[in-house]
Motif scaffolding. Sequence first.
Motif, PDB file in Angstrom:
ATOM      1  N   ASP A 133       0.813  -1.216   0.000  1.00  0.00           N
ATOM      2  CA  ASP A 133       0.000   0.000   0.000  1.00  0.00           C
ATOM      3  C   ASP A 133       0.847   1.267   0.000  1.00  0.00           C
ATOM      4  O   ASP A 133       0.324   2.360  -0.240  1.00  0.00           O
ATOM      5  CB  ASP A 133      -0.931   0.018   1.218  1.00  0.00           C
ATOM      6  CG  ASP A 133      -2.029  -1.030   1.106  1.00  0.00           C
ATOM      7  OD1 ASP A 133      -2.220  -1.562  -0.001  1.00  0.00           O
ATOM      8  OD2 ASP A 133      -2.689  -1.315   2.125  1.00  0.00           O
TER       9      ASP A 133
ATOM     10  N   ALA B 241       0.259   2.150  -5.685  1.00  0.00           N
ATOM     11  CA  ALA B 241      -0.864   2.294  -4.756  1.00  0.00           C
ATOM     12  C   ALA B 241      -1.223   3.757  -4.548  1.00  0.00           C
ATOM     13  O   ALA B 241      -2.400   4.121  -4.484  1.00  0.00           O
ATOM     14  CB  ALA B 241      -0.525   1.637  -3.423  1.00  0.00           C
TER      15      ALA B 241
ATOM     16  N   GLY C 103      -4.728   4.830  -5.790  1.00  0.00           N
ATOM     17  CA  GLY C 103      -5.569   4.899  -4.599  1.00  0.00           C
ATOM     18  C   GLY C 103      -6.754   5.843  -4.697  1.00  0.00           C
ATOM     19  O   GLY C 103      -7.891   5.459  -4.387  1.00  0.00           O
TER      20      GLY C 103
END
Length: 228
Positions: free
Chosen positions: A51, A56, A60
């Motif tokens: 993450d 990411a 995101g």
Amino acid sequence: PSLIFAVKSMLERGKAYIVKAGTVILVCNTVVQIMQAFNWKFEAVEEGMEDTSILASVAGPFAVLLIPIVGVAAWQLAAAAITGFIAKENVVGTIATVYAITNLVDPDELELIGSGNDVATVIGITKVAGLAYLMFNLYTPPCFAALGAMNSEMKSAKWLWGAIGLQLATGYTVGFLVYQIGTLIVTGSIGAGFVGGLIAVLAFAGIIAFIIVNNRRKMAMEYRLKTS
């Protein structure tokens, strides 16, 4: 068409796909792998800390938009959808890369090992969400090459962006309906992100209706001017 023409067309399309697989798709999957493996400090991402990767952080914010379609804010699915704008084959390649689900594919037979539930479990979504995600990617803009062809045919940036917007709206609406209705049938309750997705779909419908009415009004005015 004649048999010779059909065979020639088949070979040309096969060659085009092989070239694409060896260039665009390979490069895209390599970039995805690098972006997933490093953070913005260009430090290797430790296992379980994906993450914090570049991929990411880029994907995101878009993951939230997919909640009404897949029920979760998964940056992996958002990243796959984004790379799909380059070539739809990249969707599968990106998912296989970020989720490392190659162990569910038989490399010799090139077929899925186990059931769709196994893949859905790894990704963390339901089968209904998987179908909705598939439908979303099916109706969104196909690839850069197709957009280039659209641009050359339409010869108008306005119509090009309008077509892209219509495809995005169609894909989002279809994905939203499939997930929400499918979830309602399977579980007896609506899926996550229903309100936000409904607002987005109604906004799409309102914009399209406004454009249609506005164009009809302009056409009517032009007709009156020509006949007066």
